[in-house]
Enzyme design. Structure first.
Site, PDB file in Angstrom:
ATOM      1  N   ASP A 173       0.842  -1.198   0.000  1.00 47.28           N
ATOM      2  CA  ASP A 173       0.000   0.000   0.000  1.00 47.28           C
ATOM      3  C   ASP A 173       0.876   1.247   0.000  1.00 47.28           C
ATOM      4  O   ASP A 173       1.803   1.371   0.796  1.00 47.28           O
ATOM      5  CB  ASP A 173      -0.894  -0.005   1.249  1.00 47.28           C
ATOM      6  CG  ASP A 173      -1.811   1.201   1.293  1.00 47.28           C
ATOM      7  OD1 ASP A 173      -2.907   1.129   0.720  1.00 47.28           O
ATOM      8  OD2 ASP A 173      -1.424   2.223   1.905  1.00 47.28           O
ATOM      9  N   TYR A 191       3.467  10.043  -0.717  1.00 43.38           N
ATOM     10  CA  TYR A 191       4.430   9.516   0.246  1.00 43.38           C
ATOM     11  C   TYR A 191       5.855   9.806  -0.238  1.00 43.38           C
ATOM     12  O   TYR A 191       6.264   9.362  -1.322  1.00 43.38           O
ATOM     13  CB  TYR A 191       4.255   8.006   0.418  1.00 43.38           C
ATOM     14  CG  TYR A 191       2.976   7.591   1.115  1.00 43.38           C
ATOM     15  CD1 TYR A 191       2.131   8.519   1.720  1.00 43.38           C
ATOM     16  CD2 TYR A 191       2.604   6.249   1.179  1.00 43.38           C
ATOM     17  CE1 TYR A 191       0.964   8.127   2.346  1.00 43.38           C
ATOM     18  CE2 TYR A 191       1.438   5.847   1.821  1.00 43.38           C
ATOM     19  CZ  TYR A 191       0.619   6.791   2.393  1.00 43.38           C
ATOM     20  OH  TYR A 191      -0.536   6.398   3.028  1.00 43.38           O
ATOM     21  N   HIS A 243      -7.758   9.440  -1.470  1.00 49.05           N
ATOM     22  CA  HIS A 243      -7.103   9.515  -0.165  1.00 49.05           C
ATOM     23  C   HIS A 243      -8.007  10.169   0.879  1.00 49.05           C
ATOM     24  O   HIS A 243      -7.920   9.847   2.069  1.00 49.05           O
ATOM     25  CB  HIS A 243      -5.792  10.288  -0.298  1.00 49.05           C
ATOM     26  CG  HIS A 243      -4.729   9.827   0.638  1.00 49.05           C
ATOM     27  ND1 HIS A 243      -3.385   9.968   0.388  1.00 49.05           N
ATOM     28  CD2 HIS A 243      -4.793   9.230   1.843  1.00 49.05           C
ATOM     29  CE1 HIS A 243      -2.680   9.465   1.377  1.00 49.05           C
ATOM     30  NE2 HIS A 243      -3.504   9.027   2.283  1.00 49.05           N
ATOM     31  N   SER A 289     -10.322   5.978   1.172  1.00 49.73           N
ATOM     32  CA  SER A 289      -9.639   6.098   2.454  1.00 49.73           C
ATOM     33  C   SER A 289     -10.250   7.268   3.213  1.00 49.73           C
ATOM     34  O   SER A 289     -10.652   8.265   2.604  1.00 49.73           O
ATOM     35  CB  SER A 289      -8.142   6.333   2.240  1.00 49.73           C
ATOM     36  OG  SER A 289      -7.468   6.519   3.473  1.00 49.73           O
ATOM     37  N   GLY A 338      -2.301   2.760  16.555  1.00 53.01           N
ATOM     38  CA  GLY A 338      -2.532   4.057  17.166  1.00 53.01           C
ATOM     39  C   GLY A 338      -1.290   4.921  17.219  1.00 53.01           C
ATOM     40  O   GLY A 338      -0.939   5.439  18.282  1.00 53.01           O
ATOM     41  N   ARG A 360       9.680   0.922  10.881  1.00 56.17           N
ATOM     42  CA  ARG A 360      10.890   1.669  10.546  1.00 56.17           C
ATOM     43  C   ARG A 360      12.069   0.742  10.289  1.00 56.17           C
ATOM     44  O   ARG A 360      12.990   1.093   9.568  1.00 56.17           O
ATOM     45  CB  ARG A 360      11.246   2.636  11.682  1.00 56.17           C
ATOM     46  CG  ARG A 360      10.367   3.859  11.808  1.00 56.17           C
ATOM     47  CD  ARG A 360      10.983   4.841  12.801  1.00 56.17           C
ATOM     48  NE  ARG A 360      10.207   6.068  12.918  1.00 56.17           N
ATOM     49  CZ  ARG A 360       9.249   6.248  13.805  1.00 56.17           C
ATOM     50  NH1 ARG A 360       8.933   5.285  14.641  1.00 56.17           N
ATOM     51  NH2 ARG A 360       8.607   7.401  13.863  1.00 56.17           N
ATOM     52  N   GLN A 386      11.178  -4.410  13.566  1.00 57.15           N
ATOM     53  CA  GLN A 386       9.820  -3.982  13.878  1.00 57.15           C
ATOM     54  C   GLN A 386       8.806  -4.653  12.955  1.00 57.15           C
ATOM     55  O   GLN A 386       7.737  -5.081  13.399  1.00 57.15           O
ATOM     56  CB  GLN A 386       9.706  -2.457  13.742  1.00 57.15           C
ATOM     57  CG  GLN A 386      10.341  -1.676  14.865  1.00 57.15           C
ATOM     58  CD  GLN A 386      10.173  -0.179  14.672  1.00 57.15           C
ATOM     59  OE1 GLN A 386       9.708   0.285  13.631  1.00 57.15           O
ATOM     60  NE2 GLN A 386      10.560   0.596  15.680  1.00 57.15           N
ATOM     61  N   GLU A 409       9.160  -7.520  11.457  1.00 54.96           N
ATOM     62  CA  GLU A 409       9.113  -8.927  11.850  1.00 54.96           C
ATOM     63  C   GLU A 409       8.189  -9.111  13.045  1.00 54.96           C
ATOM     64  O   GLU A 409       7.379 -10.052  13.084  1.00 54.96           O
ATOM     65  CB  GLU A 409      10.524  -9.400  12.185  1.00 54.96           C
ATOM     66  CG  GLU A 409      10.663 -10.899  12.389  1.00 54.96           C
ATOM     67  CD  GLU A 409      12.117 -11.292  12.559  1.00 54.96           C
ATOM     68  OE1 GLU A 409      12.358 -12.237  13.333  1.00 54.96           O
ATOM     69  OE2 GLU A 409      12.998 -10.672  11.937  1.00 54.96           O
TER      70      GLU A 409
END
Length: 336
Positions: A63, A68, A136, A166, A226, A301, A305, A307
């Site tokens: 996505d 971006y 978006h 979205s 969140g 990042r 993370q 995994e």
């Protein structure tokens, strides 16, 4: 830590589209994103490492959006795909936000903007089509009829396979209105939705989620953790830890660092300990257990993370544990 190669993400049905999606989708909104200090959160090398790690875990749904990293995210994805079979991956992107200073027509979902933006994003991705094109955000200055007719033209031209919406705020009536127009005219309707939804943000419960279930629309939530609050990096006693850029904003503090959310986190921590998972994995597993949710969009990042987040696919929650988490912070509509 779970080995990536052993995760092997399952495929689930993407609403009424007829295609399958990975049970956890990979989001790229941090690719090329600059902080206030001018640092890039995820550079090209790290971005491609994350894409490869997701692929190793069996992930096939990527996505992104044309804003971006100012378009860099799509370019990096396109470069990464060059050495792979494009048909094995489902690529979703989004159009809406302004891209040219001083040009109001480069924002929103007017026909001029959409037609220009689709060609540019396809070029960056190095592909003839994308599988899902999202608006978006909703553009109240463009009529629903113009929007759906324009989007249908992209489908008929073979540039887009499916359409999605979205949103930051629930707007079930806008989806229904647009789809009614599309079906009446024989045009392609929206079949995929991308709302914010997580244990702390429950605003879509009620008519929006119920609408999606009744209409067999796929629901692929963004911000499933969140903005990092549900990972456990914040404590009631210490407040902000400085570990997250998001925590520096007043909005984050007001939205997440509240007594009600820390009460919720205590229950999340308890359930996580019971199932031998991290709070992040448990929060994602709760979302995957929610009726009407198709596949959350996870980001990271670092490879470690990612995994951890993908390991949520192996977390099995009992009905009692799901109920406890759901009731730890009731949503706006009791019983849902």
């Amino acid at each position: 830590m779970t080995d990536l190669a052993s995760i092997d993400l399952d495929f689930v049905k993407l609403g009424s589209t007829g295609i399958q999606t990975s049970e956890l989708q990979f989001g790229t909104w941090r690719f090329g994103r600059e902080t206030q200090e001018g640092n890039v959160e995820i550079d090209e090398q790290r971005g491609k490492e994350l894409l490869s790690a997701y692929e190793t875990a069996g992930g096939r749904y990527i996505d992104t959006a044309d804003i971006y990293g100012g378009g860099q995210a799509e370019t990096w994805i396109g470069d990464w795909l060059e050495d792979r079979d494009r048909e094995r991956f489902t690529i979703a992107s989004k159009i809406y936000w302004q891209t040219r200073d001083g040009d109001p027509n480069s924002r929103g979902t007017n026909r001029k903007n959409i037609r220009h933006r689709i060609d540019a994003l396809l070029d960056r991705l190095g592909t003839d089509y994308i599988d899902v094109l999202y608006i978006h955000r909703w553009d109240d200055t463009t009529s629903a009829r113009e929007l759906m007719k324009t989007l249908n033209g992209l489908v008929e031209a073979g540039k887009v396979h499916y359409l999605g919406a979205s949103t930051l705020r629930p707007n079930a009536w806008k989806v229904i209105k647009a789809n009614q127009i599309a079906r009446r005219e024989g045009w392609e309707p929206f079949t995929v939705l991308q709302p914010r939804y997580n244990l702390a943000d429950r605003e879509i419960e009620g008519d929006y989620l119920e609408m999606a279930r009744r209409e067999d629309l796929a629901v692929c939530p963004w911000s499933p953790l969140g903005q990092g609050f549900l990972t456990g990096k914040y404590s009631r006693e210490d407040g902000l830890t400085g570990e997250s850029r998001a925590a520096e904003s007043d909005r984050f503090q007001a939205n997440y660092l509240t007594e009600a959310n820390f009460d919720l986190h205590e229950e999340l921590d308890a359930v996580a300990e019971e199932v031998g998972a991290t709070p992040a994995q448990t929060a994602l597993a709760w979302l995957m257990h929610r009726d009407g949710v198709t596949a959350p969009i996870v980001g990271a990042r670092t490879v470690d993370q990612l995994e951890e987040n993908l390991g949520a696919a192996a977390v099995d929650l009992s009905d009692e544990q799901v109920t406890r988490l759901t009731e730890a912070k009731p949503g706006p509509y009791a019983g849902l």
